[in-house]
Scaffold this active site. Sequence first.
Site, PDB file in Angstrom:
ATOM      1  N   LYS A   1       0.855  -1.188   0.000  1.00 22.99           N
ATOM      2  CA  LYS A   1       0.000   0.000   0.000  1.00 22.99           C
ATOM      3  C   LYS A   1       0.885   1.229   0.000  1.00 22.99           C
ATOM      4  O   LYS A   1       1.968   1.192   0.586  1.00 22.99           O
ATOM      5  CB  LYS A   1      -0.904   0.018   1.235  1.00 22.99           C
ATOM      6  CG  LYS A   1      -1.854  -1.159   1.363  1.00 22.99           C
ATOM      7  CD  LYS A   1      -3.161  -0.915   0.650  1.00 22.99           C
ATOM      8  CE  LYS A   1      -4.101  -2.121   0.815  1.00 22.99           C
ATOM      9  NZ  LYS A   1      -5.372  -1.994   0.142  1.00 22.99           N
TER      10      LYS A   1
ATOM     11  N   LYS B   1       1.614  -9.189  -1.623  1.00 21.25           N
ATOM     12  CA  LYS B   1       0.964  -9.179  -2.933  1.00 21.25           C
ATOM     13  C   LYS B   1       0.722  -7.776  -3.446  1.00 21.25           C
ATOM     14  O   LYS B   1       0.649  -6.813  -2.677  1.00 21.25           O
ATOM     15  CB  LYS B   1      -0.345  -9.966  -2.893  1.00 21.25           C
ATOM     16  CG  LYS B   1      -1.410  -9.363  -2.012  1.00 21.25           C
ATOM     17  CD  LYS B   1      -2.692 -10.185  -2.035  1.00 21.25           C
ATOM     18  CE  LYS B   1      -3.632  -9.815  -3.155  1.00 21.25           C
ATOM     19  NZ  LYS B   1      -4.161  -8.450  -3.078  1.00 21.25           N
TER      20      LYS B   1
ATOM     21  N   ASP C   1      -1.895  -5.108  -5.287  1.00 24.58           N
ATOM     22  CA  ASP C   1      -3.336  -4.949  -5.102  1.00 24.58           C
ATOM     23  C   ASP C   1      -4.057  -5.151  -6.429  1.00 24.58           C
ATOM     24  O   ASP C   1      -3.435  -5.293  -7.479  1.00 24.58           O
ATOM     25  CB  ASP C   1      -3.669  -3.606  -4.445  1.00 24.58           C
ATOM     26  CG  ASP C   1      -4.792  -3.791  -3.408  1.00 24.58           C
ATOM     27  OD1 ASP C   1      -5.541  -4.775  -3.522  1.00 24.58           O
ATOM     28  OD2 ASP C   1      -4.893  -2.965  -2.492  1.00 24.58           O
ATOM     29  N   GLU C   2      -5.383  -5.175  -6.366  1.00 25.27           N
ATOM     30  CA  GLU C   2      -6.174  -5.602  -7.520  1.00 25.27           C
ATOM     31  C   GLU C   2      -6.070  -4.659  -8.716  1.00 25.27           C
ATOM     32  O   GLU C   2      -6.266  -5.082  -9.856  1.00 25.27           O
ATOM     33  CB  GLU C   2      -7.646  -5.783  -7.122  1.00 25.27           C
ATOM     34  CG  GLU C   2      -8.475  -4.510  -6.938  1.00 25.27           C
ATOM     35  CD  GLU C   2      -8.179  -3.763  -5.645  1.00 25.27           C
ATOM     36  OE1 GLU C   2      -7.441  -4.319  -4.805  1.00 25.27           O
ATOM     37  OE2 GLU C   2      -8.674  -2.642  -5.484  1.00 25.27           O
TER      38      GLU C   2
ATOM     39  N   HIS D   1      -7.891 -12.870  -6.790  1.00 26.46           N
ATOM     40  CA  HIS D   1      -8.579 -11.715  -6.200  1.00 26.46           C
ATOM     41  C   HIS D   1      -9.942 -11.624  -6.868  1.00 26.46           C
ATOM     42  O   HIS D   1     -10.055 -11.840  -8.068  1.00 26.46           O
ATOM     43  CB  HIS D   1      -7.761 -10.444  -6.434  1.00 26.46           C
ATOM     44  CG  HIS D   1      -8.221  -9.275  -5.618  1.00 26.46           C
ATOM     45  ND1 HIS D   1      -9.416  -8.648  -5.825  1.00 26.46           N
ATOM     46  CD2 HIS D   1      -7.637  -8.634  -4.569  1.00 26.46           C
ATOM     47  CE1 HIS D   1      -9.544  -7.651  -4.944  1.00 26.46           C
ATOM     48  NE2 HIS D   1      -8.479  -7.631  -4.173  1.00 26.46           N
TER      49      HIS D   1
ATOM     50  N   LYS E   1     -13.729  -4.685   6.480  1.00 27.09           N
ATOM     51  CA  LYS E   1     -14.374  -3.529   5.861  1.00 27.09           C
ATOM     52  C   LYS E   1     -15.435  -3.925   4.837  1.00 27.09           C
ATOM     53  O   LYS E   1     -16.102  -3.071   4.277  1.00 27.09           O
ATOM     54  CB  LYS E   1     -13.319  -2.632   5.207  1.00 27.09           C
ATOM     55  CG  LYS E   1     -12.655  -3.216   3.952  1.00 27.09           C
ATOM     56  CD  LYS E   1     -11.633  -2.257   3.335  1.00 27.09           C
ATOM     57  CE  LYS E   1     -10.845  -2.959   2.236  1.00 27.09           C
ATOM     58  NZ  LYS E   1      -9.815  -2.131   1.606  1.00 27.09           N
TER      59      LYS E   1
END
Lengths: 432, 432
Positions: free
Chosen positions: B159, B185, B187-188, B275, B315
């Site tokens: 991130k 990993k 992210d998408e 994902h 979330k």
Amino acid sequence: MADSGRVKEYEGYLAKGYEPDKDDLVCEYYLEPAKGITFEGACQRIASESSIGTWTDIGTMPQEMFDRLSPKVFSLDKKSGIVKIAYPKELFEEGNVAQIMSSVAGNVFGMSDVTNLKLLDIDFPADFIRHYHGPHYGIEGIRKLMKVYHRPLVGTIVKPKLGLDEEKHAKVAYEAWMGGCDIVKDDENLSSMGFNNFDKRVKLTLNAKRKAEKETGEKKAYLPNVTAPYNEMARRARHVVANGGEFIMVDVLTVGWSGLQSLRDLNLKAAFHGHRAGHAAFTRNPKHGISMLVIAKLCRLIGIDQLHVGGIVGKMYEGKEEVTAVGEEIESKVVSEDFARHRLQENWHSLKPMLAVCSGGLHPAKVQPLVHAMGRDIIIQAGGGIHGHPQGTIAGARAMRQAVDAEMLGVEAKDYAKSHFELAAALKKWKK
Amino acid sequence: MADSGRVKEYEGYLAKGYEPDKDDLVCEYYLEPAKGITFEGACQRIASESSIGTWTDIGTMPQEMFDRLSPKVFSLDKKSGIVKIAYPKELFEEGNVAQIMSSVAGNVFGMSDVTNLKLLDIDFPADFIRHYHGPHYGIEGIRKLMKVYHRPLVGTIVKPKLGLDEEKHAKVAYEAWMGGCDIVKDDENLSSMGFNNFDKRVKLTLNAKRKAEKETGEKKAYLPNVTAPYNEMARRARHVVANGGEFIMVDVLTVGWSGLQSLRDLNLKAAFHGHRAGHAAFTRNPKHGISMLVIAKLCRLIGIDQLHVGGIVGKMYEGKEEVTAVGEEIESKVVSEDFARHRLQENWHSLKPMLAVCSGGLHPAKVQPLVHAMGRDIIIQAGGGIHGHPQGTIAGARAMRQAVDAEMLGVEAKDYAKSHFELAAALKKWKK
């Protein structure tokens, strides 16, 4: 990385009055915040999750990066639930539809901060539009290929959708062409079956097509459904072209964006027909999911030549407003913003228009209202409305062509039916 | 073909009490008929449209074909809205997921005969299960590869999801590994960007991985996101393996079934991480769309080794019931029918179990409830919950590993935190 000048999550995305420029990708969403979340807060959470943020502040994002890459919530209206977000184009890999969708149509639908969220439209940056191929043929190319310039094209689906062997499939197709259909296609769930092998079906049906062309003097088209795992799908598409086929049909959504893009990029000498099987799983709910408009735009970008958009008057749920908004979008060069139908502006630059395919529960009595709503640049496609004719497929195809002829002549179908018995029989079975 | 012995549409599909056999594909749907349509009628229309029928009777379907291929509505309950339909396996091309979905999750969602329709589960015929590869590694293979046999694996996402260049990306990953993460990993929405090139990122991050492995003595994994048009995606996947990568990440839904199947069938020496970006556009509404359970089953069939299934406590919106039903399905060999959670039986025969990835808003305080709900065979994946740690990424990774260690020792996190200051700082920032 340690904590220093970290950006506070869910803040800083509001930019009321910001005017998106040509390098922004703009999304329009319908949004209902979850209980306890403000509308402004929810808008920012969507902007964050679809771009650079997450649910908490993090030490690895400096302010400079946030300023450069954060999207801007530039329009939001709590009453209507409509929010518009402008994303810097750097957030996207321009030629990668799956990446774009993973961003603006990805995690956001599952966030507990929203109760409902629908992606209504995407206005693509000019750069992106130029980057894609778009349709190879488009409306003009299809009309030229079919040598039909002024009336709607008439298509049918071989029915029953599953069950016929290769010979019977070719025979039904042949009868449909002989009766007057321009186009015959496979249905969405026919691929290569135990009782109907793809390669054999294509060979026999293309032979039948050539025979029908010779006997009618009209150009005919067969649209075999190549839907399969990518490598096999590419093989099937090449097989169609190698056997003289000029059209390829594909289930755009169940195949998926990655396979669809690479299939188009084979640059085969064939026009692509897109079936949208499965779309209503996420397009139907007006409050949640992704609109059909977005799907249609992605298909035009990628380069589908003709796409199912709905029948308006048929067996599917969609109404005139929704279908005509999509029809105009895919067939126009410049699209203006339409607040009522939640359509953003778009300039398609050099990308060709895509032909709208109207399908689903159509029959001769529905030709007039359909053409009045959608214009002449459509394919009127009927399966049951042709093969279900009391006198069979040939008569059913005749009746449909007669209905189209009547509409082109400005004559009511019921009057035209007085001298056209196939049309009369169809109108007797299917009233409206 | 002329009219003779034609089958009347929407009749003949009811077969109450029929017992599906091992060669049937069984679907469970939730269904609300449209106004004016009976429940029994709507069930038959769904059975018809998803198989061999259309909206009107047609002359091209003889009774013999109907008897051989028509699906059977063998269980229907108007009160709960639950209907179960058994389809003869001949209706499907066994190795073609897109074709299967175009059938049972295709046009049916858009029919005006229904107000709401959700595909809740598919029980695949034994033949189909045997036809697919399934996961190459599965739970056991992943554990062996990672040399972690008894505890949940700890993963993080680099991130901010977008914004870092290749060097910074590798640095954040390195810190996460050094702090104790097993897995890092992408992210998408990170693919190959202007500011972060895929090939360069993979090279630098795999170098960082090897460095971290050497320095920690632990096995580490990097999961680069290869999501792209199929041909480019295949190239990227091969690039990962050529550079020594052992994992490949892919956005299963935005890539789509055709691309995903061919990617798996490359038989690369790598484990696939799936994902599910975008799933909630159609899985979230309990009354309409497709369940996450169906998506997860298709991924196991195709051969994804580890898949996002939800965080339960994070979330995202999904609750315990939903996520554990999916978790059990993908990790078991034989699944029994569960009426309350709308799960059909399934025998996975020789297909390996798929590891459940729990992700979305997780942090150390959520480890205990998560493991209690899902068991130890999971990846606990936290992005913000690691990089958002007040002392940065290394401390954040340490805190998460400490929370997992505490849970494995049967010690409350707040007690373990007394002697572990990183965990203490995390628990202070994120209460629950």
